[in-house]
Scaffold this motif. Sequence first.
Motif, PDB file in Angstrom:
ATOM      1  N   SER A   1       1.891 -47.218 -45.155  1.00  0.00           N
ATOM      2  CA  SER A   1       2.809 -47.958 -44.408  1.00  0.00           C
ATOM      3  C   SER A   1       4.000 -47.175 -43.928  1.00  0.00           C
ATOM      4  O   SER A   1       4.552 -46.198 -44.747  1.00  0.00           O
ATOM      5  CB  SER A   1       3.288 -48.843 -45.402  1.00  0.00           C
ATOM      6  OG  SER A   1       4.235 -49.843 -44.829  1.00  0.00           O
ATOM      7  N   TYR A   2       4.252 -47.497 -42.830  1.00  0.00           N
ATOM      8  CA  TYR A   2       5.704 -46.673 -42.421  1.00  0.00           C
ATOM      9  C   TYR A   2       6.765 -46.844 -43.198  1.00  0.00           C
ATOM     10  O   TYR A   2       7.662 -46.178 -43.259  1.00  0.00           O
ATOM     11  CB  TYR A   2       5.687 -47.059 -40.661  1.00  0.00           C
ATOM     12  CG  TYR A   2       6.965 -46.681 -40.331  1.00  0.00           C
ATOM     13  CD1 TYR A   2       7.474 -45.404 -40.138  1.00  0.00           C
ATOM     14  CD2 TYR A   2       7.823 -47.552 -39.365  1.00  0.00           C
ATOM     15  CE1 TYR A   2       8.650 -44.717 -39.566  1.00  0.00           C
ATOM     16  CE2 TYR A   2       9.310 -46.824 -39.000  1.00  0.00           C
ATOM     17  CZ  TYR A   2       9.446 -45.779 -39.121  1.00  0.00           C
ATOM     18  OH  TYR A   2      10.488 -45.392 -38.361  1.00  0.00           O
ATOM     19  N   LEU A   3       6.965 -48.253 -43.630  1.00  0.00           N
ATOM     20  CA  LEU A   3       7.893 -48.433 -44.487  1.00  0.00           C
ATOM     21  C   LEU A   3       7.867 -47.772 -45.615  1.00  0.00           C
ATOM     22  O   LEU A   3       9.139 -47.042 -46.119  1.00  0.00           O
ATOM     23  CB  LEU A   3       7.834 -49.878 -44.699  1.00  0.00           C
ATOM     24  CG  LEU A   3       9.228 -50.655 -45.596  1.00  0.00           C
ATOM     25  CD1 LEU A   3      10.305 -50.432 -44.847  1.00  0.00           C
ATOM     26  CD2 LEU A   3       9.064 -51.903 -46.032  1.00  0.00           C
ATOM     27  N   VAL A   4       6.992 -47.470 -46.266  1.00  0.00           N
ATOM     28  CA  VAL A   4       6.888 -46.548 -47.550  1.00  0.00           C
ATOM     29  C   VAL A   4       7.009 -45.333 -47.383  1.00  0.00           C
ATOM     30  O   VAL A   4       7.925 -44.613 -47.980  1.00  0.00           O
ATOM     31  CB  VAL A   4       5.302 -46.631 -48.238  1.00  0.00           C
ATOM     32  CG1 VAL A   4       5.201 -45.884 -49.278  1.00  0.00           C
ATOM     33  CG2 VAL A   4       5.079 -48.215 -48.613  1.00  0.00           C
TER      34      VAL A   4
ATOM     35  N   GLY B   1      19.700 -39.107 -40.298  1.00  0.00           N
ATOM     36  CA  GLY B   1      18.858 -40.073 -40.950  1.00  0.00           C
ATOM     37  C   GLY B   1      17.909 -40.681 -39.957  1.00  0.00           C
ATOM     38  O   GLY B   1      16.430 -41.013 -40.217  1.00  0.00           O
ATOM     39  N   THR B   2      18.311 -41.196 -39.006  1.00  0.00           N
ATOM     40  CA  THR B   2      17.770 -42.163 -38.180  1.00  0.00           C
ATOM     41  C   THR B   2      16.735 -41.219 -37.279  1.00  0.00           C
ATOM     42  O   THR B   2      15.573 -41.720 -37.447  1.00  0.00           O
ATOM     43  CB  THR B   2      18.791 -42.875 -37.226  1.00  0.00           C
ATOM     44  OG1 THR B   2      19.668 -43.678 -37.743  1.00  0.00           O
ATOM     45  CG2 THR B   2      17.888 -43.565 -36.222  1.00  0.00           C
ATOM     46  N   LEU B   3      16.964 -40.059 -37.110  1.00  0.00           N
ATOM     47  CA  LEU B   3      16.232 -39.209 -36.179  1.00  0.00           C
ATOM     48  C   LEU B   3      15.133 -38.540 -37.158  1.00  0.00           C
ATOM     49  O   LEU B   3      13.940 -38.635 -36.415  1.00  0.00           O
ATOM     50  CB  LEU B   3      16.966 -38.014 -35.662  1.00  0.00           C
ATOM     51  CG  LEU B   3      17.755 -38.047 -34.439  1.00  0.00           C
ATOM     52  CD1 LEU B   3      18.657 -36.942 -34.311  1.00  0.00           C
ATOM     53  CD2 LEU B   3      17.137 -38.665 -33.281  1.00  0.00           C
ATOM     54  N   VAL B   4      15.468 -38.588 -38.276  1.00  0.00           N
ATOM     55  CA  VAL B   4      14.194 -38.047 -39.442  1.00  0.00           C
ATOM     56  C   VAL B   4      13.108 -39.211 -39.346  1.00  0.00           C
ATOM     57  O   VAL B   4      12.131 -39.272 -39.389  1.00  0.00           O
ATOM     58  CB  VAL B   4      14.782 -37.765 -40.718  1.00  0.00           C
ATOM     59  CG1 VAL B   4      13.691 -37.832 -41.700  1.00  0.00           C
ATOM     60  CG2 VAL B   4      15.528 -36.633 -40.848  1.00  0.00           C
TER      61      VAL B   4
ATOM     62  N   LEU C   1       7.679 -41.559 -37.524  1.00  0.00           N
ATOM     63  CA  LEU C   1       6.795 -42.420 -36.786  1.00  0.00           C
ATOM     64  C   LEU C   1       6.090 -41.821 -35.791  1.00  0.00           C
ATOM     65  O   LEU C   1       5.049 -42.184 -35.607  1.00  0.00           O
ATOM     66  CB  LEU C   1       7.951 -43.621 -36.352  1.00  0.00           C
ATOM     67  CG  LEU C   1       7.106 -44.704 -35.646  1.00  0.00           C
ATOM     68  CD1 LEU C   1       6.271 -45.419 -36.103  1.00  0.00           C
ATOM     69  CD2 LEU C   1       8.113 -45.690 -35.003  1.00  0.00           C
ATOM     70  N   THR C   2       6.925 -40.864 -35.162  1.00  0.00           N
ATOM     71  CA  THR C   2       6.021 -40.526 -33.736  1.00  0.00           C
ATOM     72  C   THR C   2       5.680 -39.029 -33.667  1.00  0.00           C
ATOM     73  O   THR C   2       4.926 -38.914 -32.854  1.00  0.00           O
ATOM     74  CB  THR C   2       7.348 -40.377 -32.541  1.00  0.00           C
ATOM     75  OG1 THR C   2       8.685 -39.661 -33.018  1.00  0.00           O
ATOM     76  CG2 THR C   2       7.966 -41.686 -32.483  1.00  0.00           C
TER      77      THR C   2
ATOM     78  N   ALA D   1      13.860 -47.272 -39.212  1.00  0.00           N
ATOM     79  CA  ALA D   1      14.765 -45.988 -39.352  1.00  0.00           C
ATOM     80  C   ALA D   1      16.201 -46.271 -39.311  1.00  0.00           C
ATOM     81  O   ALA D   1      16.868 -45.620 -40.077  1.00  0.00           O
ATOM     82  CB  ALA D   1      14.332 -44.972 -38.479  1.00  0.00           C
ATOM     83  N   PRO D   2      16.549 -46.917 -38.202  1.00  0.00           N
ATOM     84  CA  PRO D   2      18.234 -46.775 -38.182  1.00  0.00           C
ATOM     85  C   PRO D   2      18.769 -47.911 -39.084  1.00  0.00           C
ATOM     86  O   PRO D   2      19.649 -47.742 -39.463  1.00  0.00           O
ATOM     87  CB  PRO D   2      18.220 -47.477 -36.731  1.00  0.00           C
ATOM     88  CG  PRO D   2      16.925 -48.187 -36.108  1.00  0.00           C
ATOM     89  CD  PRO D   2      15.906 -47.388 -36.758  1.00  0.00           C
ATOM     90  N   PHE D   3      17.560 -49.010 -39.698  1.00  0.00           N
ATOM     91  CA  PHE D   3      18.531 -49.813 -40.684  1.00  0.00           C
ATOM     92  C   PHE D   3      18.540 -49.145 -41.927  1.00  0.00           C
ATOM     93  O   PHE D   3      19.414 -49.233 -42.538  1.00  0.00           O
ATOM     94  CB  PHE D   3      17.559 -50.978 -40.644  1.00  0.00           C
ATOM     95  CG  PHE D   3      17.942 -52.150 -41.479  1.00  0.00           C
ATOM     96  CD1 PHE D   3      19.052 -52.748 -40.981  1.00  0.00           C
ATOM     97  CD2 PHE D   3      17.778 -52.474 -42.777  1.00  0.00           C
ATOM     98  CE1 PHE D   3      19.618 -53.989 -41.618  1.00  0.00           C
ATOM     99  CE2 PHE D   3      18.096 -53.379 -43.725  1.00  0.00           C
ATOM    100  CZ  PHE D   3      19.117 -54.198 -42.962  1.00  0.00           C
ATOM    101  N   TYR D   4      17.292 -48.673 -42.235  1.00  0.00           N
ATOM    102  CA  TYR D   4      17.318 -48.062 -43.833  1.00  0.00           C
ATOM    103  C   TYR D   4      17.826 -46.524 -43.844  1.00  0.00           C
ATOM    104  O   TYR D   4      18.441 -46.259 -44.859  1.00  0.00           O
ATOM    105  CB  TYR D   4      15.862 -47.874 -44.428  1.00  0.00           C
ATOM    106  CG  TYR D   4      15.423 -49.556 -44.613  1.00  0.00           C
ATOM    107  CD1 TYR D   4      15.966 -50.436 -45.613  1.00  0.00           C
ATOM    108  CD2 TYR D   4      14.713 -50.065 -43.603  1.00  0.00           C
ATOM    109  CE1 TYR D   4      15.678 -51.364 -45.832  1.00  0.00           C
ATOM    110  CE2 TYR D   4      14.163 -51.344 -43.765  1.00  0.00           C
ATOM    111  CZ  TYR D   4      14.744 -52.285 -45.115  1.00  0.00           C
ATOM    112  OH  TYR D   4      14.353 -53.352 -45.145  1.00  0.00           O
ATOM    113  N   LEU D   5      17.549 -45.684 -42.817  1.00  0.00           N
ATOM    114  CA  LEU D   5      17.856 -44.232 -43.056  1.00  0.00           C
ATOM    115  C   LEU D   5      19.275 -44.115 -42.186  1.00  0.00           C
ATOM    116  O   LEU D   5      20.413 -43.338 -42.559  1.00  0.00           O
ATOM    117  CB  LEU D   5      16.939 -43.455 -42.489  1.00  0.00           C
ATOM    118  CG  LEU D   5      15.454 -43.436 -43.131  1.00  0.00           C
ATOM    119  CD1 LEU D   5      14.578 -42.400 -42.446  1.00  0.00           C
ATOM    120  CD2 LEU D   5      15.651 -42.873 -44.492  1.00  0.00           C
ATOM    121  N   GLY D   6      19.457 -44.765 -41.276  1.00  0.00           N
ATOM    122  CA  GLY D   6      20.655 -44.812 -40.502  1.00  0.00           C
ATOM    123  C   GLY D   6      21.753 -45.675 -41.049  1.00  0.00           C
ATOM    124  O   GLY D   6      23.086 -45.590 -40.718  1.00  0.00           O
ATOM    125  N   GLY D   7      21.502 -46.483 -41.835  1.00  0.00           N
ATOM    126  CA  GLY D   7      22.462 -47.501 -42.387  1.00  0.00           C
ATOM    127  C   GLY D   7      23.090 -48.451 -41.496  1.00  0.00           C
ATOM    128  O   GLY D   7      23.934 -49.042 -41.681  1.00  0.00           O
TER     129      GLY D   7
END
Length: 287
Positions: A118-121, A156-159, A164-165, A228-234
């Motif tokens: 899973s991408y979320l994991v 963090g968002t970019l990571v 993903l990509t 990514a922007p929600f969890y890693l980018g805050g």
Amino acid sequence: MSTTPEPRPNIYALTWRLPIIFWQLVFFVGPVLFMVAMSFFLVKNYRMTEAFEFVNWGRMLTRGFFWDSYWYTVFIATVSTVCAMCIAFPAAFALAFRASESTRRWAIFLLIIPFFTSYLVRTFSWFVILSESGVVNAILGYVGLGPYTMLNTNFGTLVGYMTLTLPLVVILQTVTMANIDKNLIEAARNLGCSPLRTIWQVIIPLAKTGLIIAAIFCFILSFGDFVAPFYLGGSQEPTLPILILDTTKSGQQWPRAAVVAIMMMLTLFAIAFTGIALAYRKGKGAK
């Protein structure tokens, strides 16, 4: 005078196309049309009522917070695409021209494996790596650097976007460059082209279609990603997917969220069609 009979429709071919047409109508065209219609609904007492009003469009498109999120999403998705393409190219080049056929197959298989999880994991695993007491800062601490704040930032968002990509971009670039005629590369070298000039004037033009398609996929996935922007980018600077979530939570404003979603789709359609036109455009003098 003899008239040429009009060609009859191929019933056999049409029969095999019907499932695809039906699938697109039910699961793509239908929901999109409903979303467009919903953008004109009104919300009264937390309930949607059928109407044909442009209130939601005027409310969203005239607000600065929408355009701030829009341009930030375009910017961060563009940066993600550029980074993914630049990072993937050396790896894809090595797999296409330096690795054996067997090694290339195994590499592509290993690049597919992350999609089994899973991408979320995979995104949450970066918390352990990027936190101030995580693996990266621990390594940097041994050389007297850090700790650095990497979570809840654009980095963090970019990571997350790379997670993903990047495997997909490497695969698409590898497959594209592996199909280039090696005789053309040898001819360029025999004519005195340096390695960098060969890459720029021979390999990249020949792989143009695949490279642009890879960039389009990367941009689309990054532009529409929420995790990514929600969890890693805050969600420090909300992207459009986050804005959709915030809008639906604010008084059940699903019609306004539909406006945001439609603007996202229009943007992606414009990017995709422009990219495909560039990918398949013939160069000067080509027939």
